[in-house]
Design an enzyme around this catalytic site. Sequence first.
Site, PDB file in Angstrom:
ATOM      1  N   THR A  70      -2.019  11.813   5.442  1.00 47.32           N
ATOM      2  CA  THR A  70      -1.913  12.928   6.387  1.00 47.32           C
ATOM      3  C   THR A  70      -2.081  14.231   5.609  1.00 47.32           C
ATOM      4  OG1 THR A  70      -0.433  11.651   7.790  1.00 47.32           O
ATOM      5  CG2 THR A  70      -0.397  14.053   8.069  1.00 47.32           C
TER       6      THR A  70
ATOM      7  N   GLU B 211      -4.047   8.158  10.070  1.00 52.07           N
ATOM      8  CA  GLU B 211      -3.409   6.894  10.449  1.00 52.07           C
ATOM      9  C   GLU B 211      -2.285   7.163  11.452  1.00 52.07           C
ATOM     10  OE1 GLU B 211      -4.236   3.695   9.881  1.00 52.07           O
ATOM     11  OE2 GLU B 211      -2.690   3.595  11.419  1.00 52.07           O
TER      12      GLU B 211
ATOM     13  N   LYS C  52      -3.796  14.416  13.702  1.00 53.74           N
ATOM     14  CA  LYS C  52      -2.622  13.721  13.185  1.00 53.74           C
ATOM     15  C   LYS C  52      -1.377  14.611  13.281  1.00 53.74           C
ATOM     16  CE  LYS C  52       0.052  10.888  11.154  1.00 53.74           C
ATOM     17  NZ  LYS C  52       0.563   9.721  11.862  1.00 53.74           N
TER      18      LYS C  52
ATOM     19  N   ASN D 221       2.001  13.856  15.718  1.00 55.70           N
ATOM     20  CA  ASN D 221       3.385  13.769  15.252  1.00 55.70           C
ATOM     21  C   ASN D 221       4.227  14.911  15.799  1.00 55.70           C
ATOM     22  OD1 ASN D 221       3.123  11.392  13.932  1.00 55.70           O
ATOM     23  ND2 ASN D 221       3.168  12.230  11.861  1.00 55.70           N
TER      24      ASN D 221
ATOM     25  N   GLY E  67      19.389  11.105  20.602  1.00 53.79           N
ATOM     26  CA  GLY E  67      20.077  10.389  19.523  1.00 53.79           C
ATOM     27  C   GLY E  67      20.612  11.336  18.479  1.00 53.79           C
TER      28      GLY E  67
ATOM     29  N   GLY F  55      13.947  11.262  11.858  1.00 53.36           N
ATOM     30  CA  GLY F  55      13.850  11.312  10.401  1.00 53.36           C
ATOM     31  C   GLY F  55      12.563  10.641   9.983  1.00 53.36           C
TER      32      GLY F  55
ATOM     33  N   CYS G 179       7.481  11.052   7.940  1.00 52.11           N
ATOM     34  CA  CYS G 179       6.373  11.759   8.581  1.00 52.11           C
ATOM     35  C   CYS G 179       6.788  12.935   9.459  1.00 52.11           C
ATOM     36  CB  CYS G 179       5.531  10.774   9.384  1.00 52.11           C
ATOM     37  SG  CYS G 179       4.712   9.573   8.321  1.00 52.11           S
TER      38      CYS G 179
ATOM     39  N   LYS H 103      14.781   4.295  11.278  1.00 52.88           N
ATOM     40  CA  LYS H 103      14.605   3.642  12.563  1.00 52.88           C
ATOM     41  C   LYS H 103      14.657   2.129  12.348  1.00 52.88           C
ATOM     42  CE  LYS H 103       9.580   3.999  12.894  1.00 52.88           C
ATOM     43  NZ  LYS H 103       8.500   3.941  13.832  1.00 52.88           N
TER      44      LYS H 103
ATOM     45  N   ARG I  64      13.745   7.595   4.145  1.00 53.78           N
ATOM     46  CA  ARG I  64      13.309   8.958   3.858  1.00 53.78           C
ATOM     47  C   ARG I  64      13.702   9.885   5.025  1.00 53.78           C
ATOM     48  NH1 ARG I  64       7.191   7.752   1.755  1.00 53.78           N
ATOM     49  NH2 ARG I  64       7.365   6.057   3.259  1.00 53.78           N
TER      50      ARG I  64
HETATM   51  P1  NAD Z   1       4.328   5.932   0.075  1.00 54.63           P
HETATM   52  O1  NAD Z   1       5.121   6.914  -0.698  1.00 54.63           O
HETATM   53  O2  NAD Z   1       4.998   4.741   0.660  1.00 54.63           O
HETATM   54  O3  NAD Z   1       3.122   5.384  -0.809  1.00 54.63           O
HETATM   55  C1  NAD Z   1       2.299   6.183  -1.593  1.00 54.63           C
HETATM   56  C2  NAD Z   1       1.836   5.361  -2.799  1.00 54.63           C
HETATM   57  O4  NAD Z   1       0.846   6.101  -3.517  1.00 54.63           O
HETATM   58  C3  NAD Z   1       2.933   5.015  -3.785  1.00 54.63           C
HETATM   59  O5  NAD Z   1       2.972   3.617  -4.015  1.00 54.63           O
HETATM   60  C4  NAD Z   1       2.527   5.774  -5.060  1.00 54.63           C
HETATM   61  O6  NAD Z   1       2.907   5.110  -6.247  1.00 54.63           O
HETATM   62  C5  NAD Z   1       1.027   5.824  -4.901  1.00 54.63           C
HETATM   63  N1  NAD Z   1       0.367   6.870  -5.703  1.00 54.63           N
HETATM   64  C6  NAD Z   1       0.736   8.151  -5.888  1.00 54.63           C
HETATM   65  N2  NAD Z   1      -0.132   8.772  -6.688  1.00 54.63           N
HETATM   66  C7  NAD Z   1      -1.087   7.875  -7.011  1.00 54.63           C
HETATM   67  C8  NAD Z   1      -2.263   7.910  -7.812  1.00 54.63           C
HETATM   68  N3  NAD Z   1      -2.626   9.026  -8.448  1.00 54.63           N
HETATM   69  N4  NAD Z   1      -2.999   6.796  -7.908  1.00 54.63           N
HETATM   70  C9  NAD Z   1      -2.634   5.662  -7.282  1.00 54.63           C
HETATM   71  N5  NAD Z   1      -1.533   5.567  -6.508  1.00 54.63           N
HETATM   72  C10 NAD Z   1      -0.768   6.658  -6.386  1.00 54.63           C
HETATM   73  O7  NAD Z   1       3.624   6.795   1.224  1.00 54.63           O
HETATM   74  P2  NAD Z   1       3.206   6.298   2.705  1.00 54.63           P
HETATM   75  O8  NAD Z   1       4.393   6.300   3.598  1.00 54.63           O
HETATM   76  O9  NAD Z   1       2.367   5.091   2.585  1.00 54.63           O
HETATM   77  O10 NAD Z   1       2.303   7.527   3.157  1.00 54.63           O
HETATM   78  C11 NAD Z   1       1.021   7.777   2.589  1.00 54.63           C
HETATM   79  C12 NAD Z   1       0.330   8.838   3.420  1.00 54.63           C
HETATM   80  O11 NAD Z   1       0.116   8.356   4.754  1.00 54.63           O
HETATM   81  C13 NAD Z   1       1.125  10.134   3.594  1.00 54.63           C
HETATM   82  O12 NAD Z   1       0.227  11.198   3.650  1.00 54.63           O
HETATM   83  C14 NAD Z   1       1.801   9.958   4.938  1.00 54.63           C
HETATM   84  O13 NAD Z   1       2.103  11.183   5.557  1.00 54.63           O
HETATM   85  C15 NAD Z   1       0.720   9.219   5.705  1.00 54.63           C
HETATM   86  N6  NAD Z   1       1.206   8.401   6.832  1.00 54.63           N
HETATM   87  C16 NAD Z   1       2.344   7.668   6.699  1.00 54.63           C
HETATM   88  C17 NAD Z   1       2.763   6.875   7.759  1.00 54.63           C
HETATM   89  C18 NAD Z   1       4.033   6.064   7.653  1.00 54.63           C
HETATM   90  O14 NAD Z   1       4.463   5.531   8.670  1.00 54.63           O
HETATM   91  N7  NAD Z   1       4.633   5.938   6.481  1.00 54.63           N
HETATM   92  C19 NAD Z   1       2.017   6.810   8.940  1.00 54.63           C
HETATM   93  C20 NAD Z   1       0.851   7.536   9.025  1.00 54.63           C
HETATM   94  C21 NAD Z   1       0.448   8.339   7.964  1.00 54.63           C
END
Ligand code: NAD
Length: 434
Positions: A122, A150, A208, A212, A257, A261, A264, A324, A331
């Site tokens: 995002t 996503e 996106k 949200n 609620g 949290g 995102c 949730k 987080r």
């Molecule tokens: P996360 O923190 O779970 O995972 C991120 C991963 O990236 C980690 O494993 C980290 O080690 C790795 N990383 C960081 N720097 C790196 C690098 N230089 N090379 C290789 N790997 C590296 O994050 P997430 O929850 O998966 O979210 C990722 C993105 O997707 C964010 O922008 C978030 O806003 C977006 N997003 C998240 C969700 C969700 O439900 N979690 C939904 C939609 C969009």
Amino acid sequence: MRIAVVGTGYVGLVLGACLAENGNNVACVDIDEAKIAMLRAGRMPIYEPGLEEMVRRNHAAEDRLAFTTDLAAAVRASEIVFIAVGTPQGEDGSADLQHVLAVARDIGRAMTKYTVVVDKSTVPVGTAARVRETIAKETSCEFSVVSNPEFMKQGAAVEDFMKPDRVVIGIEPGDERAAALMKELYAPFTRTGAPILTMDTASAEMSKYAANSILATRISFMNEIANVCEAVGADVDEVRKAIGSDRRIGTSFLFPGVGYGGSCFPKDVRALVKSAADRGYDFQILRAVEAVNCAQKERLVDKMQAHFGRLEGRTLALWGLAFKPRTDDMREAPAIAIINRLLRLGALVRAYDPEATSTARRLFGDRIALCDKSYDALAGADALAIITEWNEFREPDFQRMRRLLKAPVVFDGRNIYSPAHMRALGFTYYSIGR
Ligand code: NAD
């Protein structure tokens, strides 16, 4: 197709597994060596329903799902490279793009042929252009940059990815080659008729944040309706049903609620406020959404204070810690704010969560007692507070609860019980907006 996914977190791992499930060859890349070693050994770094089985199945199938720290090799072997690293909140509230741009640079350095680079993280409007510039400094190969936000929700991420409501693809004007590859990649996921919406990258990036933000707005709005219901003597549950049955409004995201949290909503709301402010626009509604959410996280403890007077020396049992149900993710979970305030007030906390115990242990160490079973948390506690609405809390053994608690007092932050039923069972029962 051969695909690399850089960043093997909640999004990257689900994305990689689901693409492999449809027959693609996927390399999931991460800089976290421990995480990659764990995945190679068949252990999961996160909990997400259905994911473990899918990862195992595709990892076992030769070549379909691999885990590596070697970004360059993965990029060289792939036609499409996803960037799915974190975009945490920076100090000023904006999205911190350092990981995205570092990965873009590394991709540029590794590229040996035409590659489609896809922003899955995002990211604020304009990031696709910055990713393009960053890569262009490193390579003379042809490449495309695509924005593909996503919309999956944690707790149902696999299901959402396999059957999306829509797929949004932002491409640069006239880039038919990238558009065709992306449509081919997503075709198996959209066979039931979900639209693939192609648009410019700025609109895709904005979609996106808008999605949200409107969901967070609905939650804060309903929390305020609930708070006013308490003040005027209305029942927010009845109000929710009355408005939810209006087709213009719909039933989703109308549950009051203890505040939203997760990784995102909080950061994305703040990032949109910040990027609007940077262009001289004051996003008033979203500032209020955020302020209401912060205040809402305090309300359950306010109710405890109103009931007990001082909380010093009291023991509170908490059911639910994850932000949730069906995730181990804490987080920005409301539970964190609630526990910190309880500890500041001198209360003792005994907590249980079906999946988030190790996450909570990392956050709180031995400052709270973490229980392996839900009823263990109740033993000798002055009251129970429901913080996350896991299904297993919905039909508990109320007699057993009464026996274990010092007094039959429940603070329900998710409105999962009926006030009349709880009264009939002899509980002193507090909930939100009823
Ligand atoms: P996360 O923190 O779970 O995972 C991120 C991963 O990236 C980690 O494993 C980290 O080690 C790795 N990383 C960081 N720097 C790196 C690098 N230089 N090379 C290789 N790997 C590296 O994050 P997430 O929850 O998966 O979210 C990722 C993105 O997707 C964010 O922008 C978030 O806003 C977006 N997003 C998240 C969700 C969700 O439900 N979690 C939904 C939609 C969009």
